[in-house]
Write a protein that holds these residues in place. Structure first.
Motif, PDB file in Angstrom:
ATOM      1  N   UNK A  85       0.849  -1.189   0.000  1.00  0.00           N
ATOM      2  CA  UNK A  85       0.000   0.000   0.000  1.00  0.00           C
ATOM      3  C   UNK A  85       0.884   1.238   0.000  1.00  0.00           C
ATOM      4  N   UNK A  86       0.363   2.350  -0.454  1.00  0.00           N
ATOM      5  CA  UNK A  86       1.130   3.596  -0.491  1.00  0.00           C
ATOM      6  C   UNK A  86       1.545   4.015   0.920  1.00  0.00           C
ATOM      7  N   UNK A  87       0.656   3.800   1.890  1.00  0.00           N
ATOM      8  CA  UNK A  87       0.958   4.215   3.258  1.00  0.00           C
ATOM      9  C   UNK A  87       2.077   3.372   3.857  1.00  0.00           C
ATOM     10  N   UNK A 139       7.326  16.407   1.809  1.00  0.00           N
ATOM     11  CA  UNK A 139       6.856  16.072   0.465  1.00  0.00           C
ATOM     12  C   UNK A 139       6.457  14.601   0.379  1.00  0.00           C
ATOM     13  N   UNK A 140       7.330  13.711   0.855  1.00  0.00           N
ATOM     14  CA  UNK A 140       7.045  12.273   0.808  1.00  0.00           C
ATOM     15  C   UNK A 140       5.833  11.927   1.661  1.00  0.00           C
ATOM     16  N   UNK A 141       5.763  12.479   2.866  1.00  0.00           N
ATOM     17  CA  UNK A 141       4.631  12.197   3.754  1.00  0.00           C
ATOM     18  C   UNK A 141       3.318  12.625   3.112  1.00  0.00           C
ATOM     19  N   UNK A 268       5.380  11.070  10.066  1.00  0.00           N
ATOM     20  CA  UNK A 268       4.752   9.995   9.294  1.00  0.00           C
ATOM     21  C   UNK A 268       3.475   9.518   9.969  1.00  0.00           C
ATOM     22  N   UNK A 269       3.521   9.379  11.288  1.00  0.00           N
ATOM     23  CA  UNK A 269       2.343   8.944  12.044  1.00  0.00           C
ATOM     24  C   UNK A 269       1.218   9.966  11.948  1.00  0.00           C
ATOM     25  N   UNK A 270       1.566  11.249  12.033  1.00  0.00           N
ATOM     26  CA  UNK A 270       0.544  12.308  11.967  1.00  0.00           C
ATOM     27  C   UNK A 270      -0.105  12.386  10.589  1.00  0.00           C
ATOM     28  N   UNK A 278       5.290   2.834  12.601  1.00  0.00           N
ATOM     29  CA  UNK A 278       6.165   3.965  12.942  1.00  0.00           C
ATOM     30  C   UNK A 278       6.672   3.831  14.370  1.00  0.00           C
ATOM     31  N   UNK A 279       5.767   3.528  15.296  1.00  0.00           N
ATOM     32  CA  UNK A 279       6.145   3.383  16.700  1.00  0.00           C
ATOM     33  C   UNK A 279       7.052   2.183  16.909  1.00  0.00           C
TER      34      UNK A 279
END
Length: 303
Positions: A85-87, A139-141, A268-270, A278-279
């Motif tokens: 997935x993108x995420x 930008x990436x995020x 990234x998490x936000x 992420x964590x």
């Protein structure tokens, strides 16, 4: 080593607070907000005006630029081939592409290489890591969280990102040899100093040690890239190919070998890029990095 102790204490406290029923489950969002919108800008305004720029400093500055752009290439190709997935792809780029060059890097480098090494570590962190995070990182995020990136919208997010605004102001101050009055610097330093406990509390509140988690295979891949591949790449480029030696190169490789960056994980998490992974990248990456750092320190003794 005070910062290292704080990291583990606050991470443990966050894990404990997860079990407290009356403690707000979304408190980590408030901590993330404070870190991004107050702590990061304060650090930029405190440190950057004091940096003396020199062409020989491109080696430490280039560490994060090399590591993060390679991360984009590696994980975007893997994501396309393995149909991630993108995420998920964005999460791995953001968490594996940035080193914890300040709150782990500063105390460790200072302990190993003294005050001279610390000055070099600041160059890796501020003109290097901080700039990449505030520009390419945002930008990436944005691109991987929306799925349909709009050029104007991305530009707005970068230009109005508080740490980036603070960075531009700090660069302007550096060029014109201007710094804040001492009492303002003191305030900026104090605001920036709460970043470590707040960030690690946030990580601890979100960290889940689920043995059946589907994220573990991605965790192993991300940590291998961050803790082994990235410092090996910097070593290959700087030492083997370019033939560079000395304390500056040693510090550059050691900073590249640090655990994943807390701030990039929070950003990234936000943006909704797999917050649990992420964590995990932070929570598992920090203790594991102490083992891999011993290996890289031993290697760098011969450079």
């Amino acid at each position: 080593m005070y910062n290292i102790i704080i990291i583990f204490v606050c991470l443990l406290l966050g894990l404990i607070l997860q079990k407290v029923k009356r403690f707000p489950t979304n408190a980590y969002k408030l901590f993330n907000h404070i870190v991004i919108y107050y702590c990061l800008p304060s650090l930029a305004l405190f440190y950057i005006p004091k940096i003396k720029l020199d062409t020989h400093l491109l080696y430490p500055i280039g560490v994060t630029w090399i590591g993060f752009t390679t991360s984009i290439l590696v994980f975007s190709l893997l994501g396309a081939k393995l149909k991630w997935s993108r995420k998920l792809t964005g999460c791995l780029i953001m968490t594996a592409g940035f080193s914890n060059t300040s709150f782990l890097g500063f105390p460790i480098v200072q302990a190993l290489y003294g005050e001279e090494g610390l000055k070099m570590a600041i160059l890796v962190d501020q003109p290097g890591t901080f700039v990449v995070l505030s520009t390419l990182g945002v930008l990436v995020a944005t691109v991987y969280s929306t799925g349909r990136p709009n050029g104007l919208e991305i530009l707005k997010k970068i230009l109005f990102f508080p740490p980036f605004i603070a960075f531009l102001l700090a660069c302007f101050m550096n060029v014109f040899h201007y710094d804040f009055y001492q009492y303002i610097q003191f305030g900026l330093q104090k605001v920036g100093s709460v970043m470590t406990p707040l960030a690690m509390l946030s990580v601890g509140l979100q960290l889940q040690f689920d043995k059946k988690s589907k994220h573990f295979k991605f965790l192993r891949l991300g940590l291998f890239y961050k803790l082994i591949f990235t410092p090996a790449l910097i070593y290959l480029l700087y030492v083997v190919i370019l033939g560079q030696q000395g304390k500056m190169i040693q510090v550059s490789v050691m900073e590249a070998a640090m655990a994943p960056m807390i701030s990039s994980s929070i950003i990234a998490s936000s943006y909704g890029l797999k917050p649990r992974l992420c964590s995990m990248m932070i929570g598992f990456g920090i203790p594991i990095s102490f083992i891999t750092l011993v290996f890289w320190w031993f290697i760098m003794r011969f450079v």
